[in-house]
Design a protein around this motif. Sequence first.
Motif, PDB file in Angstrom:
ATOM      1  N   GLU A 272       0.825  -1.208   0.000  1.00  0.00           N
ATOM      2  CA  GLU A 272       0.000   0.000   0.000  1.00  0.00           C
ATOM      3  C   GLU A 272       0.860   1.260   0.000  1.00  0.00           C
ATOM      4  OE1 GLU A 272      -2.831  -0.080   3.165  1.00  0.00           O
ATOM      5  OE2 GLU A 272      -3.967  -1.753   2.312  1.00  0.00           O
ATOM      6  N   MET A 273       1.969   1.224   0.721  1.00  0.00           N
ATOM      7  CA  MET A 273       2.864   2.378   0.722  1.00  0.00           C
ATOM      8  C   MET A 273       3.519   2.583  -0.640  1.00  0.00           C
ATOM      9  SD  MET A 273       4.753   2.664   4.389  1.00  0.00           S
ATOM     10  CE  MET A 273       5.205   0.945   4.487  1.00  0.00           C
ATOM     11  N   ALA A 274       3.964   1.495  -1.243  1.00  0.00           N
ATOM     12  CA  ALA A 274       4.599   1.602  -2.555  1.00  0.00           C
ATOM     13  C   ALA A 274       3.618   2.139  -3.592  1.00  0.00           C
ATOM     14  CB  ALA A 274       5.138   0.240  -2.985  1.00  0.00           C
ATOM     15  N   ALA A 275       2.393   1.659  -3.546  1.00  0.00           N
ATOM     16  CA  ALA A 275       1.381   2.092  -4.507  1.00  0.00           C
ATOM     17  C   ALA A 275       1.021   3.558  -4.329  1.00  0.00           C
ATOM     18  CB  ALA A 275       0.125   1.233  -4.375  1.00  0.00           C
ATOM     19  N   ASP A 276       1.193   4.070  -3.106  1.00  0.00           N
ATOM     20  CA  ASP A 276       0.839   5.459  -2.800  1.00  0.00           C
ATOM     21  C   ASP A 276       2.065   6.362  -2.804  1.00  0.00           C
ATOM     22  OD1 ASP A 276      -1.012   7.477  -2.167  1.00  0.00           O
ATOM     23  OD2 ASP A 276      -0.582   7.303  -0.021  1.00  0.00           O
ATOM     24  N   GLY A 277       3.127   5.949  -3.482  1.00  0.00           N
ATOM     25  CA  GLY A 277       4.310   6.795  -3.583  1.00  0.00           C
ATOM     26  C   GLY A 277       3.958   8.154  -4.148  1.00  0.00           C
ATOM     27  N   GLU A 278       4.703   9.147  -3.734  1.00  0.00           N
ATOM     28  CA  GLU A 278       4.379  10.517  -4.131  1.00  0.00           C
ATOM     29  C   GLU A 278       4.295  10.648  -5.649  1.00  0.00           C
ATOM     30  OE1 GLU A 278       6.184  12.913  -0.301  1.00  0.00           O
ATOM     31  OE2 GLU A 278       7.460  12.620  -2.045  1.00  0.00           O
ATOM     32  N   GLY A 279       3.126  11.070  -6.123  1.00  0.00           N
ATOM     33  CA  GLY A 279       2.897  11.287  -7.544  1.00  0.00           C
ATOM     34  C   GLY A 279       2.731  10.034  -8.367  1.00  0.00           C
ATOM     35  N   ALA A 280       2.710   8.862  -7.734  1.00  0.00           N
ATOM     36  CA  ALA A 280       2.732   7.596  -8.472  1.00  0.00           C
ATOM     37  C   ALA A 280       1.447   7.357  -9.253  1.00  0.00           C
ATOM     38  CB  ALA A 280       2.964   6.439  -7.519  1.00  0.00           C
ATOM     39  N   SER A 281       1.614   6.738 -10.427  1.00  0.00           N
ATOM     40  CA  SER A 281       0.459   6.284 -11.205  1.00  0.00           C
ATOM     41  C   SER A 281       0.476   4.768 -11.401  1.00  0.00           C
ATOM     42  CB  SER A 281       0.433   6.967 -12.574  1.00  0.00           C
ATOM     43  OG  SER A 281       1.594   6.663 -13.333  1.00  0.00           O
ATOM     44  N   HIS A 282       1.581   4.111 -11.002  1.00  0.00           N
ATOM     45  CA  HIS A 282       1.702   2.658 -11.106  1.00  0.00           C
ATOM     46  C   HIS A 282       2.305   2.077  -9.831  1.00  0.00           C
ATOM     47  CE1 HIS A 282       1.769   3.852 -15.389  1.00  0.00           C
ATOM     48  NE2 HIS A 282       1.325   2.637 -15.666  1.00  0.00           N
ATOM     49  N   THR A 310      14.510   3.094 -14.664  1.00  0.00           N
ATOM     50  CA  THR A 310      13.464   2.078 -14.833  1.00  0.00           C
ATOM     51  C   THR A 310      12.111   2.642 -14.414  1.00  0.00           C
ATOM     52  OG1 THR A 310      15.061   0.306 -14.432  1.00  0.00           O
ATOM     53  CG2 THR A 310      12.721  -0.240 -14.196  1.00  0.00           C
ATOM     54  N   LYS A 311      12.081   3.376 -13.297  1.00  0.00           N
ATOM     55  CA  LYS A 311      10.832   3.965 -12.813  1.00  0.00           C
ATOM     56  C   LYS A 311      10.271   4.957 -13.832  1.00  0.00           C
ATOM     57  CE  LYS A 311      11.426   5.399  -8.495  1.00  0.00           C
ATOM     58  NZ  LYS A 311      10.265   4.906  -7.738  1.00  0.00           N
ATOM     59  N   ALA A 312      11.158   5.719 -14.473  1.00  0.00           N
ATOM     60  CA  ALA A 312      10.712   6.660 -15.501  1.00  0.00           C
ATOM     61  C   ALA A 312      10.154   5.913 -16.716  1.00  0.00           C
ATOM     62  CB  ALA A 312      11.863   7.571 -15.913  1.00  0.00           C
ATOM     63  N   ALA A 313      10.791   4.786 -17.069  1.00  0.00           N
ATOM     64  CA  ALA A 313      10.308   3.989 -18.205  1.00  0.00           C
ATOM     65  C   ALA A 313       8.926   3.406 -17.908  1.00  0.00           C
ATOM     66  CB  ALA A 313      11.299   2.868 -18.515  1.00  0.00           C
ATOM     67  N   ILE A 314       8.697   2.972 -16.687  1.00  0.00           N
ATOM     68  CA  ILE A 314       7.378   2.455 -16.318  1.00  0.00           C
ATOM     69  C   ILE A 314       6.332   3.548 -16.459  1.00  0.00           C
ATOM     70  CG2 ILE A 314       6.000   1.486 -14.429  1.00  0.00           C
ATOM     71  CD1 ILE A 314       8.021  -0.474 -15.647  1.00  0.00           C
ATOM     72  N   TYR A 315       6.673   4.743 -16.014  1.00  0.00           N
ATOM     73  CA  TYR A 315       5.747   5.877 -16.160  1.00  0.00           C
ATOM     74  C   TYR A 315       5.426   6.130 -17.633  1.00  0.00           C
ATOM     75  CZ  TYR A 315       4.104  10.723 -16.230  1.00  0.00           C
ATOM     76  OH  TYR A 315       3.379  11.865 -16.457  1.00  0.00           O
ATOM     77  N   GLY A 316       6.446   6.012 -18.493  1.00  0.00           N
ATOM     78  CA  GLY A 316       6.250   6.272 -19.916  1.00  0.00           C
ATOM     79  C   GLY A 316       5.731   5.077 -20.703  1.00  0.00           C
ATOM     80  N   ARG A 317       5.424   3.974 -19.991  1.00  0.00           N
ATOM     81  CA  ARG A 317       4.926   2.748 -20.642  1.00  0.00           C
ATOM     82  C   ARG A 317       5.910   2.243 -21.699  1.00  0.00           C
ATOM     83  NH1 ARG A 317      -1.534   4.207 -21.538  1.00  0.00           N
ATOM     84  NH2 ARG A 317      -1.914   4.947 -19.421  1.00  0.00           N
ATOM     85  N   GLU A 369       0.769  -1.628 -23.701  1.00  0.00           N
ATOM     86  CA  GLU A 369      -0.565  -1.838 -23.132  1.00  0.00           C
ATOM     87  C   GLU A 369      -0.458  -2.477 -21.746  1.00  0.00           C
ATOM     88  OE1 GLU A 369      -4.788  -4.148 -24.118  1.00  0.00           O
ATOM     89  OE2 GLU A 369      -3.098  -4.295 -25.516  1.00  0.00           O
ATOM     90  N   ILE A 370       0.422  -3.474 -21.602  1.00  0.00           N
ATOM     91  CA  ILE A 370       0.630  -4.112 -20.302  1.00  0.00           C
ATOM     92  C   ILE A 370       1.135  -3.085 -19.285  1.00  0.00           C
ATOM     93  CG2 ILE A 370       2.149  -5.705 -19.058  1.00  0.00           C
ATOM     94  CD1 ILE A 370       1.855  -7.639 -21.384  1.00  0.00           C
ATOM     95  N   LEU A 371       2.078  -2.242 -19.712  1.00  0.00           N
ATOM     96  CA  LEU A 371       2.658  -1.254 -18.806  1.00  0.00           C
ATOM     97  C   LEU A 371       1.688  -0.112 -18.505  1.00  0.00           C
ATOM     98  CD1 LEU A 371       6.293  -1.037 -20.215  1.00  0.00           C
ATOM     99  CD2 LEU A 371       5.507  -2.219 -18.168  1.00  0.00           C
ATOM    100  N   GLY A 372       0.600  -0.041 -19.230  1.00  0.00           N
ATOM    101  CA  GLY A 372      -0.379   1.017 -19.006  1.00  0.00           C
ATOM    102  C   GLY A 372      -1.300   0.764 -17.842  1.00  0.00           C
ATOM    103  N   TYR A 373      -1.284  -0.436 -17.298  1.00  0.00           N
ATOM    104  CA  TYR A 373      -2.173  -0.766 -16.190  1.00  0.00           C
ATOM    105  C   TYR A 373      -1.576  -0.290 -14.863  1.00  0.00           C
ATOM    106  CZ  TYR A 373      -5.512  -3.388 -18.983  1.00  0.00           C
ATOM    107  OH  TYR A 373      -6.486  -3.723 -19.884  1.00  0.00           O
ATOM    108  N   GLN A 374      -2.443  -0.130 -13.874  1.00  0.00           N
ATOM    109  CA  GLN A 374      -2.024   0.456 -12.598  1.00  0.00           C
ATOM    110  C   GLN A 374      -1.006  -0.402 -11.865  1.00  0.00           C
ATOM    111  OE1 GLN A 374      -5.283   1.542 -10.053  1.00  0.00           O
ATOM    112  NE2 GLN A 374      -3.995   2.706  -8.649  1.00  0.00           N
TER     113      GLN A 374
END
Length: 409
Positions: A272-282, A310-317, A369-374
């Motif tokens: 839950e903490m990881a999912a609620d990281g500041e500004g996170a969308s994934h 890697t975190k930036a790449a996940i954000y950019g799908r 598309e896979i990387l676009g999910y939450q």
Amino acid sequence: MIAVKGGICAAEGFMAAATAAKIKSKRRDDMAMIFSEKPCVVAGTFTSNVVKAAPVLWDRELVDSGRPVHAAVINSGIANACTGQLGLDICKEEADATAEAFGQVISADSVLLASTGIIGLQLPIEKMKNAISEMVPKLEASEAAATAASKAIMTTDTTNKEFALEFTIGGKKVHLGGMTKGSGMIHPQMCTMICFLTTDLSITKELLQKALSENVVDTFNMISVDGDTSTNDTCVILANGAAENPIIDTEGEDYETFKTALLQVSKTLAREMAADGEGASHLFTVHVTQAKDKQEARTIARSVVSSTLTKAAIYGRDANWGRVLCAMGYSGASFDPNKVNLYFVNDIGKIEVFHQGVPVDFDEDYASEILGYQEVTALIEMHEGTEEATAWGCDLTHEYVNINADYRS
């Protein structure tokens, strides 16, 4: 084991309260209290940062002393870190005020303290004393009180975090509940958040500490938001024995049952903490399998989930597998990259992007598309053994910069 409502009040004998002390002049609750009339044995783990906040020093001394604990007082808004002797003096005033509010039924040295917020500011102790006096008569053993407390400790969190389980030990129903806060300054070097766990289990202090210390290695130490380890990291567990199970004083079946429950509660709160990281969308999960040993699996998983690129790449799908392999390579683990398989996975499917040393010709659109999910998982197969580990983090977004650029102002 079943999930139950009630958070930190799910365990028999624990009560909670919250109030608005107006520490940062916000119109919301910013102080919380946990209380058990029965004395509690306590275990704790604390930040590895050399710069430790005053309440961390206070709590660590209390935990090490072996003294019983009755209460905990937590505030958000100001961290009471880098505050010198005055910060330590304020801790004593807080604890003294708590004992006084209970009519000296409990002692000041049975009160845990925790603070979260801006570093370097002194706490407004008179406001806090008033808030402590307000909370004592408001204490309730209710789901609503537990939720209010979990909300009061939030800073940049967008949602409160609480979870509880019921299970059976020695023929008695036992409960374990917890609440956490953590959205930024999250990195796997010891807890990296504030967490309070409560249980009505009867257990020795030594085994409670052993269970917690081993537990954080695969839960709270496996989350990362931004690579910063806070000055205030605190994870404590209080056990008051109200379940009246035969005391756990040796490692056996009952101890293992408790450890399983502790792992489930802690993993839930960590995610839950990881999912609620500041500004996170994934929510970004890294699962390493078939590693030659447990430490290698942990090291690689933590390195990948913490990688800024890697975190930036996940954000950019962007299924940029090179960033994952790079983070594996500088992790410090020794492995053969020619044995590695890498996949991106979520509920809609699984796509392989790297296979035993070479890239795979994959469908970029489907990968995006896979990387676009939450929720997104990087699955890494090492093909060197049987051990595995999981780390949790989030993507890096523009909003993270916005939040932290304006954090003090």
